[in-house]
Design a protein around this motif. Sequence first.
Motif, PDB file in Angstrom:
ATOM      1  N   TYR A   1       0.852  -1.186   0.000  1.00 41.26           N
ATOM      2  CA  TYR A   1       0.000   0.000   0.000  1.00 41.26           C
ATOM      3  C   TYR A   1       0.893   1.243   0.000  1.00 41.26           C
ATOM      4  CZ  TYR A   1      -4.239  -2.669   0.672  1.00 41.26           C
ATOM      5  OH  TYR A   1      -5.288  -3.510   0.477  1.00 41.26           O
TER       6      TYR A   1
ATOM      7  N   ASN B   1       0.807   3.998   1.456  1.00 45.64           N
ATOM      8  CA  ASN B   1       1.116   4.607   2.758  1.00 45.64           C
ATOM      9  C   ASN B   1       1.882   3.662   3.685  1.00 45.64           C
ATOM     10  OD1 ASN B   1      -0.997   2.895   3.029  1.00 45.64           O
ATOM     11  ND2 ASN B   1      -2.176   4.162   4.436  1.00 45.64           N
TER      12      ASN B   1
ATOM     13  N   VAL C   1       2.629  -6.570   0.881  1.00 43.94           N
ATOM     14  CA  VAL C   1       1.461  -7.448   1.101  1.00 43.94           C
ATOM     15  C   VAL C   1       1.524  -8.651   0.161  1.00 43.94           C
ATOM     16  CG1 VAL C   1      -1.056  -7.548   1.176  1.00 43.94           C
ATOM     17  CG2 VAL C   1       0.094  -5.424   1.788  1.00 43.94           C
TER      18      VAL C   1
ATOM     19  N   THR D   1      -4.975 -16.467   6.708  1.00 46.86           N
ATOM     20  CA  THR D   1      -5.118 -15.776   7.990  1.00 46.86           C
ATOM     21  C   THR D   1      -5.504 -14.314   7.761  1.00 46.86           C
ATOM     22  OG1 THR D   1      -2.780 -15.309   7.864  1.00 46.86           O
ATOM     23  CG2 THR D   1      -3.427 -17.163   9.258  1.00 46.86           C
ATOM     24  N   SER D   2      -6.044 -13.706   8.784  1.00 52.12           N
ATOM     25  CA  SER D   2      -6.446 -12.305   8.690  1.00 52.12           C
ATOM     26  C   SER D   2      -5.219 -11.439   8.367  1.00 52.12           C
ATOM     27  CB  SER D   2      -7.060 -11.888  10.023  1.00 52.12           C
ATOM     28  OG  SER D   2      -7.387 -10.537   9.956  1.00 52.12           O
TER      29      SER D   2
ATOM     30  N   LYS E   1      -6.117 -11.139   1.234  1.00 53.23           N
ATOM     31  CA  LYS E   1      -7.257 -11.585   0.406  1.00 53.23           C
ATOM     32  C   LYS E   1      -8.000 -10.384  -0.185  1.00 53.23           C
ATOM     33  CE  LYS E   1      -8.981 -13.780   3.956  1.00 53.23           C
ATOM     34  NZ  LYS E   1      -7.912 -13.572   4.968  1.00 53.23           N
ATOM     35  N   SER E   2      -8.392  -9.447   0.687  1.00 58.85           N
ATOM     36  CA  SER E   2      -9.126  -8.269   0.198  1.00 58.85           C
ATOM     37  C   SER E   2      -8.256  -7.438  -0.731  1.00 58.85           C
ATOM     38  CB  SER E   2      -9.584  -7.400   1.370  1.00 58.85           C
ATOM     39  OG  SER E   2     -10.387  -8.154   2.214  1.00 58.85           O
ATOM     40  N   THR E   3      -6.949  -7.394  -0.428  1.00 61.43           N
ATOM     41  CA  THR E   3      -6.022  -6.642  -1.286  1.00 61.43           C
ATOM     42  C   THR E   3      -6.056  -7.202  -2.706  1.00 61.43           C
ATOM     43  OG1 THR E   3      -4.625  -6.312   0.641  1.00 61.43           O
ATOM     44  CG2 THR E   3      -3.605  -5.919  -1.493  1.00 61.43           C
TER      45      THR E   3
ATOM     46  N   TYR F   1      -5.957  -0.035  -6.721  1.00 59.20           N
ATOM     47  CA  TYR F   1      -4.516   0.206  -6.623  1.00 59.20           C
ATOM     48  C   TYR F   1      -3.837  -0.453  -7.814  1.00 59.20           C
ATOM     49  CZ  TYR F   1      -5.670   1.137  -1.741  1.00 59.20           C
ATOM     50  OH  TYR F   1      -6.212   1.643  -0.589  1.00 59.20           O
TER      51      TYR F   1
ATOM     52  N   GLN G   1     -17.010  -7.441   2.373  1.00 60.22           N
ATOM     53  CA  GLN G   1     -17.094  -7.951   3.748  1.00 60.22           C
ATOM     54  C   GLN G   1     -18.098  -7.132   4.562  1.00 60.22           C
ATOM     55  OE1 GLN G   1     -13.055  -8.224   4.656  1.00 60.22           O
ATOM     56  NE2 GLN G   1     -13.275  -9.662   6.338  1.00 60.22           N
TER      57      GLN G   1
HETATM   58  N1  LIG Z   1      -5.767   0.735   2.910  1.00 64.18           N
HETATM   59  C1  LIG Z   1      -4.709   0.140   3.463  1.00 64.18           C
HETATM   60  N2  LIG Z   1      -3.587   0.831   3.717  1.00 64.18           N
HETATM   61  C2  LIG Z   1      -2.516   0.262   4.274  1.00 64.18           C
HETATM   62  N3  LIG Z   1      -2.449  -1.040   4.617  1.00 64.18           N
HETATM   63  C3  LIG Z   1      -3.538  -1.793   4.400  1.00 64.18           C
HETATM   64  C4  LIG Z   1      -4.737  -1.242   3.815  1.00 64.18           C
HETATM   65  N4  LIG Z   1      -5.656  -2.237   3.710  1.00 64.18           N
HETATM   66  C5  LIG Z   1      -5.061  -3.341   4.203  1.00 64.18           C
HETATM   67  N5  LIG Z   1      -3.803  -3.080   4.620  1.00 64.18           N
HETATM   68  C6  LIG Z   1      -2.839  -4.032   5.177  1.00 64.18           C
HETATM   69  O1  LIG Z   1      -2.548  -4.980   4.155  1.00 64.18           O
HETATM   70  C7  LIG Z   1      -2.466  -6.295   4.692  1.00 64.18           C
HETATM   71  C8  LIG Z   1      -3.455  -7.195   3.962  1.00 64.18           C
HETATM   72  O2  LIG Z   1      -4.756  -6.755   4.293  1.00 64.18           O
HETATM   73  P1  LIG Z   1      -6.079  -7.395   3.681  1.00 64.18           P
HETATM   74  O3  LIG Z   1      -7.200  -6.517   4.072  1.00 64.18           O
HETATM   75  O4  LIG Z   1      -5.879  -7.665   2.235  1.00 64.18           O
HETATM   76  O5  LIG Z   1      -6.134  -8.774   4.454  1.00 64.18           O
HETATM   77  P2  LIG Z   1      -7.256  -9.906   4.437  1.00 64.18           P
HETATM   78  O6  LIG Z   1      -6.572 -11.173   4.059  1.00 64.18           O
HETATM   79  O7  LIG Z   1      -8.415  -9.469   3.587  1.00 64.18           O
HETATM   80  O8  LIG Z   1      -7.669  -9.953   5.968  1.00 64.18           O
HETATM   81  P3  LIG Z   1      -9.110 -10.304   6.602  1.00 64.18           P
HETATM   82  O9  LIG Z   1      -9.229 -11.794   6.599  1.00 64.18           O
HETATM   83  O10 LIG Z   1      -8.986  -9.770   8.007  1.00 64.18           O
HETATM   84  O11 LIG Z   1     -10.168  -9.608   5.808  1.00 64.18           O
HETATM   85  C9  LIG Z   1      -2.733  -6.158   6.186  1.00 64.18           C
HETATM   86  O12 LIG Z   1      -1.493  -6.121   6.832  1.00 64.18           O
HETATM   87  C10 LIG Z   1      -3.445  -4.833   6.320  1.00 64.18           C
HETATM   88  O13 LIG Z   1      -3.123  -4.232   7.561  1.00 64.18           O
END
Ligand SMILES: Nc1ncnc2c1ncn2[C@@H]1O[C@H](COP(=O)(O)OP(=O)(O)OP(=O)(O)O)[C@@H](O)[C@H]1O
Length: 315
Positions: free
Chosen positions: A179, A181, A187, A206-207, A211-213, A222, A253
């Motif tokens: 990301y 910032n 990631v 894991t959280s 995944k969302s990224t 992005y 979500q």
């Molecule tokens: N907008 C953002 N800016 C900076 N870092 C971010 C942003 N969104 C997510 N992250 C970071 O990127 C990493 C991946 O986040 P992401 O949301 O993709 O995880 P996830 O697998 O979807 O988790 P979850 O199961 O909790 O939904 C994490 O470390 C999160 O803190």
Amino acid sequence: MLFGGFLQTRLTAYYSSKGKHILENAGKIAMEAIQNIQTVMQLTKESYFYNEYCEILNTIHRSSITRAHILSILFSITSAVVYFSTAAFISLGTFLVDRDTVTFEDMFLVLNAVVLAARTIGRELTLFPDYGRATEAATNIFTLLNQKPSIDNESKTGGEIVCEHFNGQIDFDHVYFNYPNRSESTVLKNFKLHIKSGQKIALVGTSGCGKSTTIQLIERFYGVNMGRLLIDSKDIRSLNLQWHRSQIAVVSQQPVLFDISIRENIAYGDNSRTDISLNEIIQVAKDANIHDFIQLLPNVSDYFFCYDKESIIFL
Ligand SMILES: Nc1ncnc2c1ncn2[C@@H]1O[C@H](COP(=O)(O)OP(=O)(O)OP(=O)(O)O)[C@@H](O)[C@H]1O
Ligand SMILES: [Mg+2]
């Protein structure tokens, strides 16, 4: 006088820029706590956030007092200079009149001209602090206005894949992403994923594993840092952004419902038409398995019912 005015401007600009950062931090803490108030309460962290907020405001309070002192001393010196110079001028004038070097009328003429000019300049100089603040505010506004997003949502450039040839195959080809910032935390590192057309897949992990990224990269919120993201073997960057996003349907979500009727909320899913019939809306609601639920809502004889906030959470 000019030096005093200059100093006032610089100091005011310095303090207002310093104050801005501090206030931003205070705002961040307040927003974070308010947005996640349930979690804050659950963890009984109310006083922690309250103290953090107060601590930051105390810093700005202290620096405001210092600023007020420095600026008032400067203001009083700049203002006093006018009166000291008048006194000095009258002394010199009377001395010269006494020695018959200048006439009494000439002395008063020059005295009035100088005093008037000094007063005018002095009055204008009192606006210097405001000038400093205005410069700072204008700089912020122009910085914001001149910012160019790396992905332009309004962009009309890029190609479209014609409907008959569009399959929706997705390839993450050695993708690296962090990301903007958080440049220190990568990631996705050398991420490879091949999703065939029509294939159903689940991203499990894991959280925080990304995944969302991954979905956000497919939506092109992005851009990837390295590697390529391909849609039907075409680099996502070469596709028209509006067209590309209109091919994707996402249920996130935390779904967001607009404060309008169910009918309009569902109709938002298709931007290409404005004449979506109620029957069609009911059909997609049935397909999504929410029709029965909608029927159970109070006062809902048709789909014009507006969700209240409780219903949104329940859904
Ligand atoms: N907008 C953002 N800016 C900076 N870092 C971010 C942003 N969104 C997510 N992250 C970071 O990127 C990493 C991946 O986040 P992401 O949301 O993709 O995880 P996830 O697998 O979807 O988790 P979850 O199961 O909790 O939904 C994490 O470390 C999160 O803190
Ligand atoms: Mg997620």
